[in-house]
Design an enzyme around this catalytic site. Sequence first.
Site, PDB file in Angstrom:
ATOM      1  N   SER A  55       0.824  -1.213   0.000  1.00 16.96           N
ATOM      2  CA  SER A  55       0.000   0.000   0.000  1.00 16.96           C
ATOM      3  C   SER A  55       0.860   1.266   0.000  1.00 16.96           C
ATOM      4  O   SER A  55       2.043   1.252   0.340  1.00 16.96           O
ATOM      5  CB  SER A  55      -0.917   0.015   1.213  1.00 16.96           C
ATOM      6  OG  SER A  55      -1.642  -1.194   1.296  1.00 16.96           O
TER       7      SER A  55
HETATM    8  N1  SAH Z   1      -0.624  -4.981   4.238  1.00 17.60           N
HETATM    9  C1  SAH Z   1      -0.014  -5.200   2.953  1.00 17.60           C
HETATM   10  C2  SAH Z   1      -0.862  -4.773   1.800  1.00 17.60           C
HETATM   11  C3  SAH Z   1      -1.460  -5.956   1.247  1.00 17.60           C
HETATM   12  S1  SAH Z   1      -2.566  -5.822  -0.121  1.00 17.60           S
HETATM   13  C4  SAH Z   1       1.368  -4.634   2.887  1.00 17.60           C
HETATM   14  O1  SAH Z   1       1.815  -3.975   3.828  1.00 17.60           O
HETATM   15  O2  SAH Z   1       2.060  -4.896   1.893  1.00 17.60           O
HETATM   16  C5  SAH Z   1      -3.839  -6.903   0.483  1.00 17.60           C
HETATM   17  C6  SAH Z   1      -3.470  -8.355   0.651  1.00 17.60           C
HETATM   18  O3  SAH Z   1      -4.644  -9.025   1.109  1.00 17.60           O
HETATM   19  C7  SAH Z   1      -3.032  -9.083  -0.611  1.00 17.60           C
HETATM   20  O4  SAH Z   1      -1.749  -9.613  -0.427  1.00 17.60           O
HETATM   21  C8  SAH Z   1      -4.089 -10.181  -0.787  1.00 17.60           C
HETATM   22  O5  SAH Z   1      -3.571 -11.385  -1.315  1.00 17.60           O
HETATM   23  C9  SAH Z   1      -4.593 -10.372   0.655  1.00 17.60           C
HETATM   24  N2  SAH Z   1      -5.933 -10.966   0.786  1.00 17.60           N
HETATM   25  C10 SAH Z   1      -7.008 -10.796  -0.007  1.00 17.60           C
HETATM   26  N3  SAH Z   1      -8.061 -11.506   0.441  1.00 17.60           N
HETATM   27  C11 SAH Z   1      -7.625 -12.178   1.569  1.00 17.60           C
HETATM   28  C12 SAH Z   1      -8.250 -13.083   2.488  1.00 17.60           C
HETATM   29  N4  SAH Z   1      -9.527 -13.472   2.351  1.00 17.60           N
HETATM   30  N5  SAH Z   1      -7.531 -13.553   3.543  1.00 17.60           N
HETATM   31  C13 SAH Z   1      -6.229 -13.181   3.697  1.00 17.60           C
HETATM   32  N6  SAH Z   1      -5.584 -12.328   2.846  1.00 17.60           N
HETATM   33  C14 SAH Z   1      -6.271 -11.828   1.802  1.00 17.60           C
END
Ligand code: SAH
Length: 204
Positions: A55
Site C-alpha cells: 500500500s
Molecule cells: N498490508 C499489505 C498490503 C497488502 S494488499 C502490505 O503492507 O504490503 C492486500 C493483501 O490481502 C493481498 O496480499 C491479498 O492477497 C490479501 N488478501 C485478499 N483476500 C484475503 C483473504 N480473504 N484472507 C487473507 N488475505 C487476503
Amino acid sequence: MDKKRLIEKLREKGIKEEILKAIEKIDREDFVLERNLDEAYEDHPLSIGYGQTISQPYTVAFMLQELELKKGDKVLEIGTGSGWNAALISNIIGEKGKIYTVEIVDELAGKAKEKLKNYKNIIVFNGDASRGFVEYAPYDKIILTAAPPKIAEEFKEQLTDGGILLAPVGQYTQKLIKLTRNGNKFIEIERGDFIFVPLVSKTC
Ligand code: SAH
C-alpha cells in the site's frame, strides 16, 4: 524521494511522531521488489506480484494512526501482502504486543514468513481470513488491508470490548470504516475514500 523526505511529507500531512518513528525504523525497501528499489520511498503503492500491492505509505500511516495502537495490543491483520504493515505494527505495539497476520496467496505468505522471521511478536498464517481469524480471538485491533463488500458480523465478535476494527469497505472505490466496540454496541464512522485490492473469499 528518500526516507527522510517521505517522513517530512507524512508529518506535513498530519501523521503523528510515533507512526513516523516506526516508518523511520523499518526499511520499506526490504519489502518491495528488487526492480522497484529506487521507488521504495515514493508515496505510492507498488506491485508485489500475484496481482497484489504494497500500500501507499500515506494510506498505511493514516490507517495505523486511526487504529490507535497501544503498547501490548493484540492485533489481527488481514492481508499480509509484503509484510511491511505488519512490521510497522510490530514496532508500535512493542514486545508485549502480538500481531497475527493472515495472507491468502501462498507465495506471498511464504515470502512474508521468511522476511518477518526475526520479529518475535508477529505470526504469519497462510489462509482465508474473509471471516476473521477466530483461532486467536478476541483482538484489541483488527485491520483489513483488502476491501470486503461489507463488514461481516463475525469480525465484530472477534473484537475485545473497546476494540477497534478498520476496513476499507466497498466494491470499486472504498470508504474507510472505523468501527469501535462498546459492549454489544458497534459505533461506525467513515474516515475517507481510498482504493484497495478486493478481499478474496473462498467461502462466499
Ligand atoms: N498490508 C499489505 C498490503 C497488502 S494488499 C502490505 O503492507 O504490503 C492486500 C493483501 O490481502 C493481498 O496480499 C491479498 O492477497 C490479501 N488478501 C485478499 N483476500 C484475503 C483473504 N480473504 N484472507 C487473507 N488475505 C487476503
